[in-house]
Design a protein around this motif. Structure first.
Motif, PDB file in Angstrom:
ATOM      1  N   GLU A 112      24.209 -16.218  44.402  1.00 15.50           N
ATOM      2  CA  GLU A 112      23.587 -17.215  45.285  1.00 15.50           C
ATOM      3  C   GLU A 112      24.141 -17.139  46.706  1.00 15.50           C
ATOM      4  OE1 GLU A 112      20.882 -19.148  44.803  1.00 15.50           O
ATOM      5  OE2 GLU A 112      20.770 -18.029  42.931  1.00 15.50           O
ATOM      6  N   ARG A 113      25.386 -16.767  46.823  1.00 20.63           N
ATOM      7  CA  ARG A 113      26.013 -16.627  48.144  1.00 20.63           C
ATOM      8  C   ARG A 113      25.273 -15.587  48.987  1.00 20.63           C
ATOM      9  NH1 ARG A 113      30.373 -13.075  49.642  1.00 20.63           N
ATOM     10  NH2 ARG A 113      31.348 -13.830  51.538  1.00 20.63           N
ATOM     11  N   SER A 114      24.731 -14.585  48.330  1.00 25.77           N
ATOM     12  CA  SER A 114      24.055 -13.496  49.038  1.00 25.77           C
ATOM     13  C   SER A 114      22.676 -13.875  49.571  1.00 25.77           C
ATOM     14  CB  SER A 114      23.898 -12.285  48.112  1.00 25.77           C
ATOM     15  OG  SER A 114      22.915 -12.522  47.111  1.00 25.77           O
ATOM     16  N   VAL A 115      22.026 -14.831  48.946  1.00 32.77           N
ATOM     17  CA  VAL A 115      20.628 -15.119  49.274  1.00 32.77           C
ATOM     18  C   VAL A 115      20.427 -15.529  50.733  1.00 32.77           C
ATOM     19  CG1 VAL A 115      18.645 -16.590  48.713  1.00 32.77           C
ATOM     20  CG2 VAL A 115      20.006 -15.573  46.875  1.00 32.77           C
ATOM     21  N   PRO A 116      21.122 -16.555  51.248  1.00 30.77           N
ATOM     22  CA  PRO A 116      20.898 -16.896  52.658  1.00 30.77           C
ATOM     23  C   PRO A 116      21.337 -15.786  53.619  1.00 30.77           C
ATOM     24  CG  PRO A 116      22.666 -18.237  51.741  1.00 30.77           C
ATOM     25  CD  PRO A 116      22.053 -17.477  50.607  1.00 30.77           C
ATOM     26  N   MET A 117      22.346 -15.026  53.215  1.00 26.96           N
ATOM     27  CA  MET A 117      22.794 -13.907  54.059  1.00 26.96           C
ATOM     28  C   MET A 117      21.688 -12.854  54.163  1.00 26.96           C
ATOM     29  SD  MET A 117      26.677 -13.740  52.493  1.00 26.96           S
ATOM     30  CE  MET A 117      26.961 -12.075  52.946  1.00 26.96           C
ATOM     31  N   TYR A 118      21.050 -12.565  53.053  1.00 25.23           N
ATOM     32  CA  TYR A 118      19.985 -11.565  53.035  1.00 25.23           C
ATOM     33  C   TYR A 118      18.779 -12.040  53.849  1.00 25.23           C
ATOM     34  CZ  TYR A 118      16.619  -8.193  51.072  1.00 25.23           C
ATOM     35  OH  TYR A 118      15.672  -7.215  50.893  1.00 25.23           O
ATOM     36  N   LEU A 119      18.360 -13.272  53.645  1.00 24.90           N
ATOM     37  CA  LEU A 119      17.224 -13.792  54.407  1.00 24.90           C
ATOM     38  C   LEU A 119      17.518 -13.808  55.907  1.00 24.90           C
ATOM     39  CD1 LEU A 119      15.961 -16.726  52.169  1.00 24.90           C
ATOM     40  CD2 LEU A 119      15.136 -14.358  52.259  1.00 24.90           C
ATOM     41  N   ASP A 120      18.726 -14.165  56.270  1.00 23.24           N
ATOM     42  CA  ASP A 120      19.121 -14.169  57.678  1.00 23.24           C
ATOM     43  C   ASP A 120      19.071 -12.754  58.250  1.00 23.24           C
ATOM     44  OD1 ASP A 120      20.196 -15.600  60.022  1.00 23.24           O
ATOM     45  OD2 ASP A 120      21.995 -14.397  59.642  1.00 23.24           O
ATOM     46  N   PHE A 121      19.545 -11.797  57.487  1.00 25.02           N
ATOM     47  CA  PHE A 121      19.500 -10.392  57.906  1.00 25.02           C
ATOM     48  C   PHE A 121      18.062  -9.963  58.187  1.00 25.02           C
ATOM     49  CE2 PHE A 121      18.616  -6.036  56.493  1.00 25.02           C
ATOM     50  CZ  PHE A 121      19.391  -5.312  57.370  1.00 25.02           C
TER      51      PHE A 121
END
Length: 176
Positions: free
Chosen positions: A163-172
């Protein structure tokens, strides 16, 4: 304009992180189009014209996959070989249909980033290991961007780590 996410995962049914990324991307159909190659081509017979038309329809393209034998799953290599053709993707005045499109990789890896270093388990950095992709995209005059790499899923298989990765990926993707 929407972003095309080309997902290359041969075993999506057992995926944790790539499946979760797709679930999140699909919540925003006005922003992202998800195209799963193994789902679209279970027989691996690629519709070249359809793929080329799809690429021509987007200005931002992400290739999302798990790091697989120090590269991508094999269908992506086949896709490159069959879709990025002379006269369309490169090599003539009518070519370079991918030129100037923003392109990046989104890669999930099992080990942490220290494993991908000169002193690490695999002796090479991810920058070095992804250089063939970079060269491919330079060759077809695409605007290649630094990849999104999410490390450490084997050491941190928890739902929290995913779950930690999800907002990071969308932001990328949104900043691409």
């Amino acid at each position: 304009m929407k972003t095309l996410i080309i997902v290359i995962h041969p075993h999506m049914e057992t995926s944790v992180i790539n499946k979760r990324w797709i679930e999140e991307l699909n919540k925003f159909p006005e922003k992202y189009t998800v195209h799963e190659l193994y789902q679209a081509y279970p027989d691996e017979k690629i519709d070249i014209k359809k793929e080329q038309e799809l690429i021509e329809s987007y200005d931002k393209i992400i290739f999302q996959f798990p790091f697989y034998w120090f590269s991508s799953p094999p269908l992506l290599k086949k896709w490159f070989d069959e879709v990025l053709l002379y006269g369309w993707a490169y090599g003539s005045k009518s070519g370079f249909k991918v030129g100037e499109k923003k392109i990046a990789l989104a890669i999930s890896t099992g080990i942490d980033d220290e494993g991908f270093s000169a002193s690490g388990k695999y002796k090479y950095t991810m920058k070095e290991l992804t250089r063939p992709f970079e060269l491919t995209f330079e060759y077809i005059k695409a605007d290649y961007r630094e990849p999104f790499i999410y490390f450490g899923l084997e050491q941190n298989p928890s739902l929290e780590w995913v779950e930690r990765s999800v907002p990071m990926y969308l932001d990328f993707i949104d900043k691409l």
